[in-house]
Design a protein around this motif. Sequence first.
Motif, PDB file in Angstrom:
ATOM      1  N   ILE A  63       3.277  33.665 -73.518  1.00 51.55           N
ATOM      2  CA  ILE A  63       2.116  33.924 -73.488  1.00 51.55           C
ATOM      3  C   ILE A  63       2.057  34.731 -72.111  1.00 51.55           C
ATOM      4  O   ILE A  63       2.652  34.877 -70.918  1.00 51.55           O
ATOM      5  CB  ILE A  63       1.109  32.883 -73.162  1.00 51.55           C
ATOM      6  N   ASP A  64       1.254  35.902 -71.864  1.00 51.95           N
ATOM      7  CA  ASP A  64       1.184  36.823 -70.891  1.00 51.95           C
ATOM      8  C   ASP A  64      -0.190  37.411 -70.721  1.00 51.95           C
ATOM      9  O   ASP A  64      -0.522  38.016 -71.595  1.00 51.95           O
ATOM     10  CB  ASP A  64       2.249  37.393 -70.480  1.00 51.95           C
ATOM     11  N   ARG A  65      -1.015  37.481 -69.659  1.00 51.53           N
ATOM     12  CA  ARG A  65      -2.354  37.730 -69.582  1.00 51.53           C
ATOM     13  C   ARG A  65      -2.350  38.571 -68.819  1.00 51.53           C
ATOM     14  O   ARG A  65      -3.165  39.479 -69.189  1.00 51.53           O
ATOM     15  CB  ARG A  65      -3.529  36.964 -68.809  1.00 51.53           C
ATOM     16  N   ASP A  66      -0.867  39.834 -68.284  1.00 50.96           N
ATOM     17  CA  ASP A  66      -0.793  40.872 -68.157  1.00 50.96           C
ATOM     18  C   ASP A  66      -0.896  41.712 -69.250  1.00 50.96           C
ATOM     19  O   ASP A  66      -0.344  41.987 -69.801  1.00 50.96           O
ATOM     20  CB  ASP A  66      -0.295  40.714 -66.872  1.00 50.96           C
ATOM     21  N   PRO A  67      -1.406  42.168 -70.251  1.00 53.23           N
ATOM     22  CA  PRO A  67      -1.318  43.198 -70.796  1.00 53.23           C
ATOM     23  C   PRO A  67      -0.153  44.471 -70.215  1.00 53.23           C
ATOM     24  O   PRO A  67       0.176  44.669 -70.921  1.00 53.23           O
ATOM     25  CB  PRO A  67      -3.138  44.432 -71.189  1.00 53.23           C
ATOM     26  N   THR A  68       0.009  44.865 -69.359  1.00 50.22           N
ATOM     27  CA  THR A  68       1.476  45.092 -69.040  1.00 50.22           C
ATOM     28  C   THR A  68       2.549  45.041 -69.039  1.00 50.22           C
ATOM     29  O   THR A  68       3.498  45.589 -69.949  1.00 50.22           O
ATOM     30  CB  THR A  68       1.653  45.905 -67.113  1.00 50.22           C
ATOM     31  N   ALA A  69       2.791  43.572 -69.199  1.00 47.51           N
ATOM     32  CA  ALA A  69       3.842  42.655 -69.549  1.00 47.51           C
ATOM     33  C   ALA A  69       3.991  42.987 -70.668  1.00 47.51           C
ATOM     34  O   ALA A  69       5.085  42.816 -71.476  1.00 47.51           O
ATOM     35  CB  ALA A  69       3.604  41.131 -69.269  1.00 47.51           C
ATOM     36  N   ILE A  70       3.234  42.826 -71.580  1.00 47.28           N
ATOM     37  CA  ILE A  70       3.148  42.492 -73.601  1.00 47.28           C
ATOM     38  C   ILE A  70       3.482  43.844 -73.436  1.00 47.28           C
ATOM     39  O   ILE A  70       3.979  43.907 -74.582  1.00 47.28           O
ATOM     40  CB  ILE A  70       1.087  42.493 -73.825  1.00 47.28           C
TER      41      ILE A  70
END
Length: 345
Positions: A63-70
């Motif tokens: 799970i990650d809130r940062d779209p860059t990480a996804i």
Amino acid sequence: MMADHGSALVPAGGGPVRHVPVLLDPVLEALDPKPGERIVDGTFGAGGYSVAILDRGASVLGIDRDPTAIAGAKPLLERYSRLSLHPGRFGDLRAIAAERGEAPFDGVVLDIGVSSMQIDDAERGFSFQKDGPLDMRMSRAGPSAADVVNRFKVGDLARILNFLGEERQAGRIARAIEARRAERPFERTLDLAGLVGKVIGRSHKDRIDPATRTFQALRIFVNDELGELVRALVAAEHVLKPGGRLVVVTFHSLEDRIVKRFLRDRSEAASGSRHLPDVQHKDVTFEARNKAVTGDEREIALNPRARSAKLRSAVRTALPPRRDAEATAFVDLPSLADLPPSGAA
């Protein structure tokens, strides 16, 4: 005071190279992932913990809130069929798990704070050492650090800097911000860092930059990091199966205090006394491993960000989750929802 979700996949010689994240070995020891188990990596970042967990045979929900990480996780998704990703906040873990129908889990790991990738990208606005827009939004949505600095009343600013940054000069900094923004708003990171440096000054004995605590406070506030941590701890209590492991890595005293308080509360039954009124019974939902784990000299030498890292862990019992009120961060601060309209500060 900055986290290192680390482990960025950096091309080298035609293939990925894994950078080891903070406290990786202690995290794996406490999490103890096994083949066939399902683990939540609530702060996926560049996938450092997730890769190590996957290599031990477990499945991972990242799970990650940062779209860059996804977006950057595509090579890992192609490499590991046991990895799935969900864009969102780890504080919403309970809802995410229900939506996906994947609970209960064997483990939850959380690495609290900002990632190396976010710090190193000047355009994200997290660094006081690189010039960039005064942003700091992990999710790239909602009010930015510039909105907070330019629009909150001076008293609210001082409270934010004092509590979340543990900044002793919070009042002086807030008043200086108020005076300067009347001339022109703050838009860049080095502009704000320069003002804070002038207010505080710096001697050769100072171990950190004068702007460190101010930037920490703004980042935590903009992203509601303490509130997210509290919600994630409560969610973990609900989604972990009996024997499931909770592992949390924090990077400053406010975070660690919340984790320590939560685990102590959940691992201690209320005890009464014949001299006092009856105390309401509280189920023990976690068996806490009370001693915090810190980085050794070798790790700190390799990764200075490990200097302030603390790991706390606990094992879920078979008793049902507490039915009392949701845990709170015990923070009396203004909310982003209370942000004054532009020009009304």
